[in-house]
Design an enzyme around this catalytic site. Structure first.
Site: not given
Ligand code: NI
Length: 200
Positions: A46, A51, A107-108, A149-150, A153
């Protein structure tokens, strides 16, 4: 196509809230493609616009098992399998939620760190697809976790904000102090923990 730069905690730009998309322009459609491509290139499941430093409510997702994933087809729930992926959701909103589940999230924007987070188990999501059509679906499993989660963000929130206050503060100060492990000389976060232990 273009790969976008992914911001990493503690970059303050990750804290900005995304605004709703009013119209899905050709430029936003291209952005959605870039978001997906960047997610795949980073081996993520995701990625949210926040991000990549874009303050709009857009997320890209694909939780289907891929090579080297720690998640297998058998782990996908029936509901999750029924949702067509990959998907890009504009203005995603959770309109119903039920139950609780936990997952070891990463998470990225917080690479190499994984922590158990509690989320809703089953969610119903409303959003616009890339053609501007309204979509509504109910899902659970990893997809439901990933969507929550997204959406976090898009509200400037990270999974490390959702830990106990002590754990959250500990991880954040560790990252601020040591940064992220360089894959060339650190095998894992444990290496950093060893460094920290030696220092304190
Ligand atoms: Ni993330």
């Amino acid at each position: 196509m273009a790969l976008l730069e992914i911001l990493k905690f503690p970059d303050p730009r990750l804290r900005k809230k995304g605004v709703k998309v009013k119209e899905i322009t050709p430029e936003l459609k291209q952005f959605a493609k870039d978001l997906l491509e960047t997610m795949y290139a980073s081996k993520g499941i995701g990625l949210a616009a926040a991000q990549v430093n874009r303050q709009v409510r857009v997320v890209a997702l694909d939780t289907r098992p891929r090579e080297e994933g720690r998640y297998k087809v058998e782990d996908m729930t029936e509901m999750e399998q029924k949702v067509e992926q990959p998907m890009v959701l504009f203005n995603p909103e959770i309109v119903a939620k039920n139950g609780k589940t936990t997952y070891d999230e990463g998470c990225l924007s917080v690479p190499t760190y994984f922590e158990t987070v509690t989320r809703y188990d089953v969610i119903t999501v409303e959003a616009l697809d890339v053609d501007g059509n309204k979509v509504t679906f109910t899902t659970d499993g990893l997809l439901a976790i990933c969507i929550q989660h997204e959406i976090d963000h898009l509200d400037g929130k990270l999974f490390i904000d959702r830990l106990s206050p002590i754990k959250s503060a500990r991880i954040k100060s560790k990252i601020k102090k040591f940064g992220y492990p360089d894959p060339r000389d650190a095998e894992s976060v444990e290496d950093l923990e060893a460094i920290e232990a030696a220092e304190t």
